[in-house]
Write an enzyme that holds these catalytic residues in place. Structure first.
Site, mmCIF file in Angstrom:
data_model
loop_
_atom_site.group_PDB
_atom_site.id
_atom_site.type_symbol
_atom_site.label_atom_id
_atom_site.label_comp_id
_atom_site.label_asym_id
_atom_site.label_seq_id
_atom_site.Cartn_x
_atom_site.Cartn_y
_atom_site.Cartn_z
ATOM 1 N N ASP A 250 -39.559 32.363 56.236
ATOM 2 C CA ASP A 250 -38.943 32.386 54.915
ATOM 3 C C ASP A 250 -39.601 33.542 54.165
ATOM 4 O O ASP A 250 -40.658 34.036 54.526
ATOM 5 C CB ASP A 250 -39.078 31.060 54.175
ATOM 6 C CG ASP A 250 -37.992 30.935 53.092
ATOM 7 O OD1 ASP A 250 -37.389 31.965 52.739
ATOM 8 O OD2 ASP A 250 -37.757 29.827 52.593
HETATM 9 C C1 BGC Z 1 -35.103 31.083 50.505
HETATM 10 C C2 BGC Z 1 -34.312 31.186 51.788
HETATM 11 C C3 BGC Z 1 -33.508 32.454 51.800
HETATM 12 C C4 BGC Z 1 -34.430 33.637 51.577
HETATM 13 C C5 BGC Z 1 -33.713 34.963 51.592
HETATM 14 C C6 BGC Z 1 -35.887 32.348 50.209
HETATM 15 O O1 BGC Z 1 -36.405 32.298 48.916
HETATM 16 O O2 BGC Z 1 -35.984 29.974 50.579
HETATM 17 O O3 BGC Z 1 -33.459 30.076 51.933
HETATM 18 O O4 BGC Z 1 -32.792 32.575 52.988
HETATM 19 O O5 BGC Z 1 -35.057 33.489 50.329
HETATM 20 O O6 BGC Z 1 -32.733 35.023 50.635
#
Ligand code: BGC
Length: 710
Positions: A250
């Site tokens: 993440d």
């Molecule tokens: C989120 C993810 C997401 C990523 C990229 C993160 O803050 O938890 O779900 O895919 O950002 O956008």
């Protein structure tokens, strides 16, 4: 010797001359040491942090691209309710689509999203979010498919199949990510049974459906951050489940230690050259990291990209697919099919919905009536080219009626409007300030190149530089009910107009005890997407039947829910949440899991007695006993007759549409995982002790239904 370029390698894999792994080895052989390390993190410099949100709204974010060999790398785009690049189709949020219980429809949505992502330069989608919603206060509940492992797995697998025809599918967030405010630091403590039997089966199911990739979670699990968690990323994912794809982190705060994440089994740090770029060269020189690990990790990623590219046999979509008429129609159909009619009591001798034809004056009331309200403003924010608010939709659907709008800020004016109308439609509920991804997590510190950096100033810069409106308050919900002023508004309007219908907007369960008996009609619309206003109007007029069934129980009281502390730094997850906790504790739901009314009625009846020894589909007779065409969702539950308090478990479902008076027999697929247990020592799965019986029902069965049949 001729260069071995990526397109050539894809061609050879497609022709069956090379395996994806062998092709990856050929590509790796062409790379410089620096390029090899570059496969293991994103291509952005950390200085691009402030512009990240803007960048994501305009382009795919790449990791490991090697232009000189034509290798595109991993080209990421979110997200669960549509493609976040450009002006793409905003579908109803995942929770709304969960309520359709319609995997075929979800697969078509996956295909549409995949096409739109591909047309805008992505080859990798972060849309498949299947974290189990352990508590309805979770701010990002709207991004997931509810709280049942079989429903989560079936719908996530469907989206994955659809996406994969054009882009690689990434399933997230692995694992146990279901708290928002504390997501960067909370340690989720879970025993082996709850982990494998409740929180992970749907991940396994989606991986078996072909997911190319997994995104690790921010939180930690049993003491180790999910992005550095060897039991999760290697022992379970690869060794026990045989996952062959690659794992990405993440974003930004999902990796804390570049070396630890690598050795634990995390392949790509997203989206910046950050920890790994700083740590790995030194760690390789000192021998702390084995070059073979770097090699194997790079191979996994490249093989994944090549494998998908070689399998892909769709035509290259052009930009005209983005928010095309077909995709908008799909968004509208999904919104209708996911809307859950919770209450439909008679007014003047007929159910309040659909509204009678020929109404002369309709009051449309409430703070959300004139807002399209597509969901939160976090990473899944989609910016469609147009939207339809409930008010727009109602105006278009009742051309002959005079539509009076009152936003409810002045309650007396709203009551006056309701009193003077033949029907009142209230639109109330949640928005991006009430629930959603919370990008401002004030308690998190970030270390960049060894320098501590508190998030506050970063967020201030990010906030200032990103498009206005993104990054609203979000976070876990403070309220499980409607806002008190909305409850008041509902009660006052309902007292003024007997034909009052409440349309509720929100991403998960809402407690409605204070007012639900006071109104004849309640429609749970979730966040219904860019065409949501038309979909709401379709249901109000009766042009369409609301097809939704609850993907999580709606409780009658907050005390009936599991413990939840948004500020927790440590929390225990056990196997008791949602409907199963209500059943165990003897608390009736306001509306049970799987519940939803339609405009017609159905009878369902299993055609054979069944225990839990066979996964062959069960034959069920389904009859439409009402006066118009409509659909129901046949739901199969396993019930343990030997238990003092039966806790039914969903083991299969199938949506069936029939004309008035029609009857049919359908085969309903069965997944018996909920009736099985895993031995932590041997990792073997066996039947859970008990006298299991499968029953067919139209929602989670109560004691009477269990005793006398559905
Ligand atoms: C989120 C993810 C997401 C990523 C990229 C993160 O803050 O938890 O779900 O895919 O950002 O956008």
């Amino acid at each position: 010797m001729a260069k071995t370029t990526y397109p050539e390698l894809v061609g050879q894999v497609r022709a069956g001359a090379l395996t994806p792994e062998a092709a990856a080895d050929r590509l790796l052989a062409e790379l410089t040491p620096r390029e090899r390390l570059g496969l293991l993190d994103g291509d952005l410099g950390i200085f691009q942090l402030a512009g990240l949100a803007k960048l994501m709204a305009t382009t795919a974010i790449s990791a490991g691209a090697i232009p000189r060999l034509g290798y595109p790398g991993v080209r990421f785009s979110d997200g669960p309710r549509g493609v976040v690049i450009g002006n793409s189709t905003a579908f109803p949020v995942t929770m709304a689509r969960a309520a359709t219980w319609d995997p075929e429809l979800e697969e078509r949505i996956g295909l549409a999203m995949g096409r739109e992502a591909r047309a805008q330069g992505a080859n990798y989608s972060g849309a498949v979010c299947i974290n189990l919603v352990r508590h309805p206060a979770w701010g990002r509940a709207q991004e997931s498919y509810g709280d049942d492992p079989v429903l989560l797995g079936t719908m996530g697998a469907a989206l994955t199949r659809g996406l994969r025809r054009n882009v690689m599918a990434c399933v997230k967030h692995f694992a146990l990510n279901s708290m928002e405010n504390a997501r960067f630091r909370v340690d989720v403590v879970v025993d082996e049974h709850a982990l494998h039997e409740a929180y992970l089966p749907h991940f396994r199911r989606v991986i078996e459906a072909g997911a190319d990739s997994v995104m690790s979670a921010y939180n930690s699990v049993n003491g180790a951050f999910a992005g550095e968690n060897r039991p999760l990323l290697t022992d379970i994912l690869r060794d026990e489940w045989g996952f062959r794809g690659f794992v990405t982190s993440d974003w930004v705060w999902g990796v804390h230690d570049g070396v630890a994440s690598l050795t634990a089994g995390l392949d790509v740090e997203m989206p910046f050259r950050m920890h790994r770029a700083r740590e790995l060269p030194k760690a390789l020189r000192s021998g702390r990291v084995d070059p073979a690990v770097v090699e194997a990790t790079g191979r996994r990623v490249v093989a994944g990209v090549i494998r998908h590219a070689a399998q892909r046999d769709e035509e290259e979509p052009g930009r005209e697919v983005v928010a095309c008429a077909e995709h908008r129609a799909l968004a509208r159909a999904a919104a209708v099919e996911g809307m859950v009619l919770l209450r439909n009591e008679p007014v003047d001798g007929a159910p309040v919905l659909p509204l009678p034809a020929g109404l002369g004056r309709i009051a449309v009331i409430g703070p959300l009536a004139d807002q399209a309200n597509l969901g939160d403003h976090g990473s899944s924010l989609v910016r469609p080219p147009s939207t339809v608010s409930p008010l727009d939709g109602i105006r278009a659907a009742f051309p002959g009626a005079s539509i009076v709008h009152a936003d409810g800020a002045d309650v007396d004016a709203a009551v006056e409007a309701a009193r003077g109308a033949e029907a009142a439609v209230l639109v109330v509920g949640m928005g991006a300030d009430d629930e959603g991804e919370r990008v401002v997590n004030e308690d998190m510190d970030l270390s960049i190149f060894g320098f501590p950096l508190t998030l506050k100033p970063v967020q201030r810069i990010v906030g200032a530089l990103t498009s206005p409106g993104q990054f609203r308050r979000g976070g876990d919900r403070d309220l499980l009910t409607l806002h008190p002023q909305d409850e008041e508004l509902v009660l006052r309007v309902a007292a003024a107009n007997p034909r009052t219908v409440v349309v509720v907007i929100g991403g998960s369960a809402i407690i409605m005890e204070r007012w639900r008996q006071a109104v004849p009609g309640i429609l749970m619309a979730w966040y219904p997407g860019m065409e949501g206003g038309h979909a709401i109007a379709d249901v109000l007029t009766g042009a369409e039947e609301p097809g939704g069934r609850l993907p999580m129980a709606f409780p009658a009281a907050a005390e009936h829910l599991p413990f939840f502390d948004p500020d927790a730094s440590r929390i225990v997850y056990d196997a008791w949440w949602g409907q199963r906790k209500l059943d165990r504790d003897g608390n009736a739901a306001a509306w049970p899991f799987g519940f939803g009314l339609g405009y017609t009625t159905f009878h369902v009846e299993a055609l054979e007695e069944r225990d839990a020894s066979s996964e062959a589909p069960l034959r069920v007779r389904v009859g439409n006993t009402g006066g118009r065409e409509g659909s129901t969702v046949v739901q199969l539950y396993a019930v343990d007759d030997a238990a003092d308090t039966p806790v039914p478990q969903l083991v299969g479902f199938r949506r069936v549409r029939l004309g008035a008076g029609e009857e049919t027999v359908v085969d309903v697929p069965i997944d018996l995982t909920p009736t099985r247990q895993r031995d932590p020592a041997t990792r073997a799965w066996t039947a859970r002790p008990g006298r299991w019986r499968i029953i067919a029902a139209q929602h989670s069965p109560d004691a009477a239904l269990i005793r006398y049949g559905g």
